[in-house]
Design a protein around this motif. Structure first.
Motif, mmCIF file in Angstrom:
data_model
loop_
_atom_site.group_PDB
_atom_site.id
_atom_site.type_symbol
_atom_site.label_atom_id
_atom_site.label_comp_id
_atom_site.label_asym_id
_atom_site.label_seq_id
_atom_site.Cartn_x
_atom_site.Cartn_y
_atom_site.Cartn_z
ATOM 1 N N ILE A 117 0.825 -1.215 0.000
ATOM 2 C CA ILE A 117 0.000 0.000 0.000
ATOM 3 C C ILE A 117 0.860 1.266 0.000
ATOM 4 O O ILE A 117 0.578 2.228 -0.718
ATOM 5 N N ILE A 118 1.927 1.268 0.791
ATOM 6 C CA ILE A 118 2.780 2.455 0.900
ATOM 7 C C ILE A 118 3.682 2.627 -0.323
ATOM 8 O O ILE A 118 3.885 3.739 -0.817
ATOM 9 N N ILE A 119 4.214 1.497 -0.820
ATOM 10 C CA ILE A 119 5.099 1.556 -1.991
ATOM 11 C C ILE A 119 4.570 0.601 -3.058
ATOM 12 O O ILE A 119 5.133 -0.499 -3.271
ATOM 13 N N PRO A 120 3.494 0.954 -3.745
ATOM 14 C CA PRO A 120 2.968 0.080 -4.797
ATOM 15 C C PRO A 120 3.990 -0.062 -5.932
ATOM 16 O O PRO A 120 4.632 0.910 -6.312
ATOM 17 N N THR A 121 4.146 -1.271 -6.411
ATOM 18 C CA THR A 121 5.176 -1.540 -7.416
ATOM 19 C C THR A 121 4.598 -2.211 -8.657
ATOM 20 O O THR A 121 3.500 -2.778 -8.639
ATOM 21 N N THR A 122 5.369 -2.154 -9.729
ATOM 22 C CA THR A 122 4.990 -2.826 -10.968
ATOM 23 C C THR A 122 6.257 -3.101 -11.764
ATOM 24 O O THR A 122 7.337 -2.625 -11.413
ATOM 25 N N ASN A 123 6.135 -3.878 -12.820
ATOM 26 C CA ASN A 123 7.242 -4.060 -13.752
ATOM 27 C C ASN A 123 6.688 -4.293 -15.149
ATOM 28 O O ASN A 123 5.477 -4.465 -15.328
ATOM 29 N N ILE A 124 7.571 -4.256 -16.126
ATOM 30 C CA ILE A 124 7.169 -4.474 -17.516
ATOM 31 C C ILE A 124 7.536 -5.903 -17.891
ATOM 32 O O ILE A 124 8.709 -6.279 -17.891
ATOM 33 N N ARG A 125 6.536 -6.680 -18.196
ATOM 34 C CA ARG A 125 6.770 -8.081 -18.533
ATOM 35 C C ARG A 125 7.003 -8.244 -20.031
ATOM 36 O O ARG A 125 6.446 -7.505 -20.838
ATOM 37 N N PRO A 126 7.795 -9.243 -20.392
ATOM 38 C CA PRO A 126 8.066 -9.477 -21.818
ATOM 39 C C PRO A 126 6.883 -10.152 -22.500
ATOM 40 O O PRO A 126 6.018 -10.735 -21.847
#
Length: 232
Positions: free
Chosen positions: A107-116
């Motif tokens: 909640i405090i540090i929502p994260t994501t990444n770019i998937r291939p």
């Protein structure tokens, strides 16, 4: 019914550990899904590193390890109960605390990444595409996959009641799961580190405080009521 459960189920999985384990699973789902709902429209950070994450190749067959670890988790969580009731509840307490801490991070540090893009036709490629479709690229730090897999090892670490070969296997498989989180591009390397550190810290805290007694007392009370009702 109760006699049947005691005779056939209890030797496999102690009846008094079923509810705590189901609670661990339920808390995991609530925290994970709740964090996604809360942060749905918020900015998400990408912790991908150029010196490591971008250099790790996609190895689609490791999805079998990534998905197969669920069986490993079930087996070891049940196995921990056989090491004693107090040990089990210290373990369960650490597990539940870890999900609450994970929820705060999500909640405090929502994260994501770019998937291939996965374009192959092999079964592992199909499973990778399925995994990406059902598991949103969020709630990455710390990695619950790495956290739980390491719990499965440290829960039996140094326990001579468990054969040495299985303790070694648990350590190796937990590490294999961590590697699979990288080669399936489900997590960054910092997620792995965060998951392992969190598991170690909360396992230590739970093993050196009496918080687990309240958890044990709570579930003992519920189990006693259920047992009394089944015996009627």
């Amino acid at each position: 019914m109760y006699k049947w459960l005691k005779k056939y189920i209890d030797p496999i999985i102690s009846l008094d550990c079923i509810l705590p384990l189901l609670s661990c699973f339920a808390l995991n789902m609530i925290v994970y899904s709740g964090a996604i709902a809360i942060t749905e429209n918020r900015y998400k950070y990408d912790f991908t590193t150029s010196f490591f994450d971008e250099k790790v190749p996609v190895i689609t067959w490791t999805v079998y390890i990534y998905l197969g670890c669920y069986l490993f988790w079930i087996a070891n969580y049940i196995l921990v109960r056989r090491l004693g009731k107090e040990h089990f509840y210290r373990f369960v307490t650490a597990d539940m605390l870890s999900r609450l801490v994970c929820g705060l991070f999500y909640i405090i540090i929502p994260t994501t990444n770019i998937r291939p893009d996965i374009v192959g036709g092999a079964l592992s490629d199909t499973l990778m595409r399925f995994l990406y479709s059902v598991d949103a690229a969020t709630n990455l730090f710390p990695s619950i996959h790495c956290l739980v897999s390491w719990f499965c090892y440290i829960g039996i670490r140094g326990k001579k009641e468990i054969p040495a070969w299985y303790r070694a296997f648990s350590c190796i498989f937990a590490i294999a799961v961590m590697i699979s989180t990288q080669t399936t591009k489900q997590h960054y390397v910092v997620d792995v580190i965060g998951g392992v550190i969190l598991a170690e810290v909360l396992y230590y805290i739970s093993g050196h405080c009496s918080l687990y007694r309240y958890v044990m007392r709570f579930y003992d009370g519920i189990h006693a009521k259920i047992e009394k009702r089944f015996k009627k």
